[in-house]
Design a protein around this motif. Structure first.
Motif, PDB file in Angstrom:
ATOM      1  N   GLY A  16       0.788  -1.238   0.000  1.00  0.00           N
ATOM      2  CA  GLY A  16       0.000   0.000   0.000  1.00  0.00           C
ATOM      3  C   GLY A  16       0.812   1.276   0.000  1.00  0.00           C
ATOM      4  O   GLY A  16       0.245   2.368  -0.057  1.00  0.00           O
ATOM      5  N   ALA A  17       2.152   1.187   0.075  1.00  0.00           N
ATOM      6  CA  ALA A  17       2.971   2.404   0.168  1.00  0.00           C
ATOM      7  C   ALA A  17       2.916   3.177  -1.139  1.00  0.00           C
ATOM      8  O   ALA A  17       3.066   2.606  -2.221  1.00  0.00           O
ATOM      9  N   VAL A  18       2.691   4.473  -1.050  1.00  0.00           N
ATOM     10  CA  VAL A  18       2.726   5.312  -2.259  1.00  0.00           C
ATOM     11  C   VAL A  18       3.875   6.304  -2.227  1.00  0.00           C
ATOM     12  O   VAL A  18       4.268   6.840  -3.265  1.00  0.00           O
ATOM     13  N   GLY A  19       4.439   6.546  -1.064  1.00  0.00           N
ATOM     14  CA  GLY A  19       5.568   7.477  -0.992  1.00  0.00           C
ATOM     15  C   GLY A  19       6.280   7.329   0.335  1.00  0.00           C
ATOM     16  O   GLY A  19       5.694   6.830   1.304  1.00  0.00           O
ATOM     17  N   ALA A  20       7.553   7.702   0.355  1.00  0.00           N
ATOM     18  CA  ALA A  20       8.321   7.596   1.595  1.00  0.00           C
ATOM     19  C   ALA A  20       9.395   8.665   1.606  1.00  0.00           C
ATOM     20  O   ALA A  20       9.874   9.084   0.553  1.00  0.00           O
ATOM     21  N   SER A  21       9.764   9.103   2.788  1.00  0.00           N
ATOM     22  CA  SER A  21      10.873  10.054   2.886  1.00  0.00           C
ATOM     23  C   SER A  21      11.477   9.990   4.275  1.00  0.00           C
ATOM     24  O   SER A  21      10.884   9.433   5.206  1.00  0.00           O
ATOM     25  N   ILE A  22      12.675  10.541   4.385  1.00  0.00           N
ATOM     26  CA  ILE A  22      13.311  10.717   5.690  1.00  0.00           C
ATOM     27  C   ILE A  22      13.404  12.219   5.902  1.00  0.00           C
ATOM     28  O   ILE A  22      13.936  12.931   5.054  1.00  0.00           O
ATOM     29  N   VAL A  23      12.864  12.678   7.014  1.00  0.00           N
ATOM     30  CA  VAL A  23      12.709  14.107   7.236  1.00  0.00           C
ATOM     31  C   VAL A  23      13.471  14.533   8.486  1.00  0.00           C
ATOM     32  O   VAL A  23      13.423  13.858   9.510  1.00  0.00           O
ATOM     33  N   ASP A  24      14.184  15.633   8.359  1.00  0.00           N
ATOM     34  CA  ASP A  24      14.812  16.271   9.519  1.00  0.00           C
ATOM     35  C   ASP A  24      13.744  17.148  10.161  1.00  0.00           C
ATOM     36  O   ASP A  24      13.303  18.129   9.567  1.00  0.00           O
ATOM     37  N   TYR A  25      13.312  16.789  11.354  1.00  0.00           N
ATOM     38  CA  TYR A  25      12.147  17.507  11.876  1.00  0.00           C
ATOM     39  C   TYR A  25      12.484  18.782  12.623  1.00  0.00           C
ATOM     40  O   TYR A  25      11.581  19.481  13.086  1.00  0.00           O
ATOM     41  N   THR A  26      13.770  19.125  12.763  1.00  0.00           N
ATOM     42  CA  THR A  26      14.034  20.466  13.290  1.00  0.00           C
ATOM     43  C   THR A  26      13.868  21.505  12.203  1.00  0.00           C
ATOM     44  O   THR A  26      13.463  22.630  12.458  1.00  0.00           O
ATOM     45  N   THR A  27      14.247  21.133  10.972  1.00  0.00           N
ATOM     46  CA  THR A  27      14.202  22.120   9.907  1.00  0.00           C
ATOM     47  C   THR A  27      13.051  21.860   8.942  1.00  0.00           C
ATOM     48  O   THR A  27      12.754  22.697   8.099  1.00  0.00           O
ATOM     49  N   GLY A  28      12.420  20.686   9.047  1.00  0.00           N
ATOM     50  CA  GLY A  28      11.360  20.350   8.110  1.00  0.00           C
ATOM     51  C   GLY A  28      11.889  20.101   6.731  1.00  0.00           C
ATOM     52  O   GLY A  28      11.259  20.437   5.735  1.00  0.00           O
ATOM     53  N   PHE A  29      13.071  19.491   6.665  1.00  0.00           N
ATOM     54  CA  PHE A  29      13.712  19.280   5.373  1.00  0.00           C
ATOM     55  C   PHE A  29      13.719  17.799   5.017  1.00  0.00           C
ATOM     56  O   PHE A  29      14.108  16.969   5.836  1.00  0.00           O
ATOM     57  N   PRO A  30      13.297  17.443   3.787  1.00  0.00           N
ATOM     58  CA  PRO A  30      13.357  16.034   3.401  1.00  0.00           C
ATOM     59  C   PRO A  30      14.780  15.649   2.999  1.00  0.00           C
ATOM     60  O   PRO A  30      15.277  16.081   1.969  1.00  0.00           O
ATOM     61  N   VAL A  31      15.425  14.861   3.832  1.00  0.00           N
ATOM     62  CA  VAL A  31      16.808  14.446   3.568  1.00  0.00           C
ATOM     63  C   VAL A  31      16.855  13.512   2.367  1.00  0.00           C
ATOM     64  O   VAL A  31      17.774  13.560   1.554  1.00  0.00           O
ATOM     65  N   ALA A  32      15.846  12.645   2.254  1.00  0.00           N
ATOM     66  CA  ALA A  32      15.770  11.733   1.111  1.00  0.00           C
ATOM     67  C   ALA A  32      14.302  11.440   0.850  1.00  0.00           C
ATOM     68  O   ALA A  32      13.509  11.372   1.790  1.00  0.00           O
ATOM     69  N   THR A  33      13.950  11.292  -0.420  1.00  0.00           N
ATOM     70  CA  THR A  33      12.547  11.058  -0.749  1.00  0.00           C
ATOM     71  C   THR A  33      12.427  10.019  -1.852  1.00  0.00           C
ATOM     72  O   THR A  33      13.359   9.800  -2.628  1.00  0.00           O
ATOM     73  N   THR A  34      11.268   9.374  -1.917  1.00  0.00           N
ATOM     74  CA  THR A  34      10.966   8.491  -3.047  1.00  0.00           C
ATOM     75  C   THR A  34       9.451   8.403  -3.201  1.00  0.00           C
ATOM     76  O   THR A  34       8.722   8.631  -2.235  1.00  0.00           O
ATOM     77  N   GLY A  35       9.014   8.092  -4.404  1.00  0.00           N
ATOM     78  CA  GLY A  35       7.590   7.917  -4.638  1.00  0.00           C
ATOM     79  C   GLY A  35       6.828   9.227  -4.579  1.00  0.00           C
ATOM     80  O   GLY A  35       7.398  10.307  -4.761  1.00  0.00           O
ATOM     81  N   ALA A  36       5.542   9.119  -4.303  1.00  0.00           N
ATOM     82  CA  ALA A  36       4.667  10.284  -4.334  1.00  0.00           C
ATOM     83  C   ALA A  36       4.657  10.983  -2.982  1.00  0.00           C
ATOM     84  O   ALA A  36       5.076  10.437  -1.973  1.00  0.00           O
ATOM     85  N   ALA A  37       4.182  12.216  -3.005  1.00  0.00           N
ATOM     86  CA  ALA A  37       3.987  12.975  -1.770  1.00  0.00           C
ATOM     87  C   ALA A  37       2.636  13.658  -1.872  1.00  0.00           C
ATOM     88  O   ALA A  37       2.162  13.913  -2.977  1.00  0.00           O
ATOM     89  N   PRO A  38       2.013  13.951  -0.734  1.00  0.00           N
ATOM     90  CA  PRO A  38       0.758  14.688  -0.807  1.00  0.00           C
ATOM     91  C   PRO A  38       0.954  15.981  -1.609  1.00  0.00           C
ATOM     92  O   PRO A  38       1.945  16.681  -1.404  1.00  0.00           O
ATOM     93  N   ASN A  39       0.073  16.263  -2.527  1.00  0.00           N
ATOM     94  CA  ASN A  39       0.179  17.430  -3.421  1.00  0.00           C
ATOM     95  C   ASN A  39       1.428  17.408  -4.282  1.00  0.00           C
ATOM     96  O   ASN A  39       1.881  18.454  -4.765  1.00  0.00           O
ATOM     97  N   GLU A  40       2.035  16.252  -4.425  1.00  0.00           N
ATOM     98  CA  GLU A  40       3.249  16.106  -5.236  1.00  0.00           C
ATOM     99  C   GLU A  40       4.382  16.999  -4.757  1.00  0.00           C
ATOM    100  O   GLU A  40       5.234  17.414  -5.533  1.00  0.00           O
ATOM    101  N   ASP A  41       4.382  17.328  -3.496  1.00  0.00           N
ATOM    102  CA  ASP A  41       5.388  18.259  -2.998  1.00  0.00           C
ATOM    103  C   ASP A  41       6.041  17.686  -1.732  1.00  0.00           C
ATOM    104  O   ASP A  41       5.522  17.812  -0.632  1.00  0.00           O
ATOM    105  N   HIS A  42       7.192  17.029  -1.947  1.00  0.00           N
ATOM    106  CA  HIS A  42       7.880  16.410  -0.812  1.00  0.00           C
ATOM    107  C   HIS A  42       8.325  17.446   0.208  1.00  0.00           C
ATOM    108  O   HIS A  42       8.348  17.188   1.402  1.00  0.00           O
ATOM    109  N   GLU A  43       8.720  18.626  -0.275  1.00  0.00           N
ATOM    110  CA  GLU A  43       9.248  19.623   0.661  1.00  0.00           C
ATOM    111  C   GLU A  43       8.147  20.174   1.561  1.00  0.00           C
ATOM    112  O   GLU A  43       8.348  20.332   2.770  1.00  0.00           O
ATOM    113  N   ALA A  44       6.983  20.421   0.977  1.00  0.00           N
ATOM    114  CA  ALA A  44       5.873  20.905   1.798  1.00  0.00           C
ATOM    115  C   ALA A  44       5.434  19.815   2.769  1.00  0.00           C
ATOM    116  O   ALA A  44       5.147  20.091   3.940  1.00  0.00           O
ATOM    117  N   ALA A  45       5.423  18.554   2.277  1.00  0.00           N
ATOM    118  CA  ALA A  45       5.024  17.452   3.146  1.00  0.00           C
ATOM    119  C   ALA A  45       5.994  17.345   4.316  1.00  0.00           C
ATOM    120  O   ALA A  45       5.592  17.116   5.458  1.00  0.00           O
TER     121      ALA A  45
END
Lengths: 127, 336
Positions: A16-45
């Motif tokens: 069921g996975a449609v997207g995945a990422s590793i996020v730095d939660y102090t800065t809200g930055f996606p360190v690595a991403t793959t697949g889809a993201a809500p609104n097609e925007d990994h950075e906003a997600a």
């Protein structure tokens, strides 16, 4: 040796996975991403993910009630999907969270949680 | 080799990346830093204000000092230190990548956030860590800008990022709430340590440190740096240190970069002028003193330096190989 990319590839094999990422939660930055993201925007997600984690960590009493009772994961359920956030505990200083977006119908929450726990552990512990 | 010139570090990075060059982008100023590029992609960055991979791994206890030291001994010459730690089973590939990614974005913020700084590109220079990650240069630049805005949204005062940190002696409210990270900073802030010092001391990311400090400044928990000492006229009227006949060139000298060499340590780690006890300004003859207020001018002609200051060792040479010093430090730690 599983690296970051391998970890995300494995996360995408969770049913069921449609997207995945590793996020730095102090800065809200996606360190690595793959697949889809809500609104097609990994950075906003990622920025949103960071706010949710910070809210759970510092703006609620869930985490601080018992000493060393650290946040492990967060599950947000929407009508169409599951959003799973699993803390990645590194020994060195970092504030990272593994995020997987699951399709509500194809996804299985219990299976996904177990697989994410294994992935987050494997990423940072030698076996 | 491009001569040192003053420009926006981010623009030079973009040009270097477009030309798919390999080398090191050295950024002077405060705090400055270096961004290492391999075929147009960023592989590592370092800055005195951001703990590097070695500091993060050893200060947290993840690696013993001697483990890190032996990896440096074996891998520095071949730029293979990172992979070596994984090959020897000390780190997982995931840990190494996450640590390098974190350290790189952290240092890139400090190296690239200045709107203008002395910058220089050294073609061919590589870093002893080796290429562990390859990051799109545009993504790095974008993230640096985003981080600048994030800080200003919290509390728009850039001086908090560089000035020594002093907790307020009396909180502004009856009840204050701090996070664990903020507590750690407050406990270690002694009015002398700058945010960069605190980050190195605690093994915490430099940007995360600044973020917490700005939050605490917004909450009124730390003293705001005095604005009087900012870029006011007093700063401009500074007399040149004795013996310097020409205007002092404050741009950092070009250093021949061998692999792994950091830029010269800027003076940002010294306590800035307004927090100096008067006696400390006696160090005015050191090259690091060019941006101090002329307190010493009040000293009577012919007066001698106090004994304890006169016997001070000479200032560290600007070009000292910082990597060497760090290795010595790590080696000494390993002996404990």
């Amino acid at each position: 040796m599983p690296g970051v990319d391998h970890c995300l590839q494995e996360a995408m094999t969770i049913p069921g996975a449609v997207g995945a990422s590793i996020v730095d939660y102090t800065t809200g930055f996606p360190v690595a991403t793959t697949g889809a993201a809500p609104n097609e925007d990994h950075e906003a997600a990622a920025a949103g993910t960071a706010e949710v984690v910070q809210a759970a960590n510092s703006r609620s009493l869930f985490v601080s009630a018992i000493p060393h009772d650290l946040l492990e994961d967060l599950i947000i359920t929407t009508a169409g999907g599951y959003h799973l956030l699993r803390m990645v505990q590194t020994e060195f200083d970092s504030r990272l969270v593994l995020y997987v977006w699951l399709d509500r119908i194809r996804g299985n929450l219990a299976v996904a949680r177990r697989m994410m726990q294994r992935l987050a552990d494997e990423l940072v512990t030698a076996r | 080799m491009a001569p040192t010139k003053t420009a926006a570090p981010g623009d030079l990075l973009t040009r270097v990346a477009e030309a798919r060059q390999t080398g090191a982008l050295m950024v002077g100023g405060h705090p400055g830093g270096a961004v290492y590029v391999f075929e147009g992609r960023v592989i590592y960055a370092e800055s005195p204000a951001a703990p590097g991979v070695g500091e993060l791994l050893t200060s947290s206890g993840r690696l013993a000092g001697r483990t890190w030291q032996s990896a440096l001994d074996l891998g520095t010459s071949t730029a293979w230190v990172g992979r070596l730690l994984v090959e020897q089973g000390h780190l997982t590939q995931g840990e190494l990548e996450l640590c390098v990614l974190g350290a790189t974005y952290d240092a890139a913020y400090f190296a690239l956030s200045a709107e203008s700084a002395p910058v220089e590109f050294l073609p061919g220079a590589t870093h002893w860590l080796g290429a562990v990650v390859h990051i799109d240069a545009a993504a790095v630049s974008r993230e640096v800008l985003r981080r600048v805005h994030l800080l200003d949204e919290i509390f728009p005062n850039r001086r908090i990022d560089v000035e020594p940190v002093s907790p307020v002696t009396r909180p502004p409210r009856e009840r204050v709430t701090v996070t664990a990270a903020q507590w750690e900073l407050l406990v270690h802030a002694d009015g002398q340590r700058t945010p960069a010092d605190l980050a190195q001391l605690l093994g915490r990311a430099g940007y995360a440190t600044i973020q917490e400090l700005r939050r605490m400044a917004a909450a009124g928990l730390i003293e705001l740096p005095e604005t009087r000492a900012a870029d006011g006229p007093e700063f401009v009227r500074l007399p040149h240190p004795r013996g310097a006949s020409a205007p002092v060139d404050r741009t950092t000298p070009a250093v021949p970069v061998i692999s792994g060499m950091k830029g010269p340590e800027p003076t940002a780690r010294h306590p800035p002028p307004n927090s100096d006890p008067p006696s400390a300004s006696a160090a005015v003859e050191s090259p690091t003193a060019t941006n101090r207020p002329p307190r010493l001018a009040r000293r009577k002609p012919g007066a001698k330096l106090p004994k304890e200051l006169a016997t001070d060792s000479p200032p560290v040479h600007q070009g000292t190989d910082e990597v060497l010093l760090k290795r010595i430090r790590t080696a000494l730690r390993a002996l404990r």
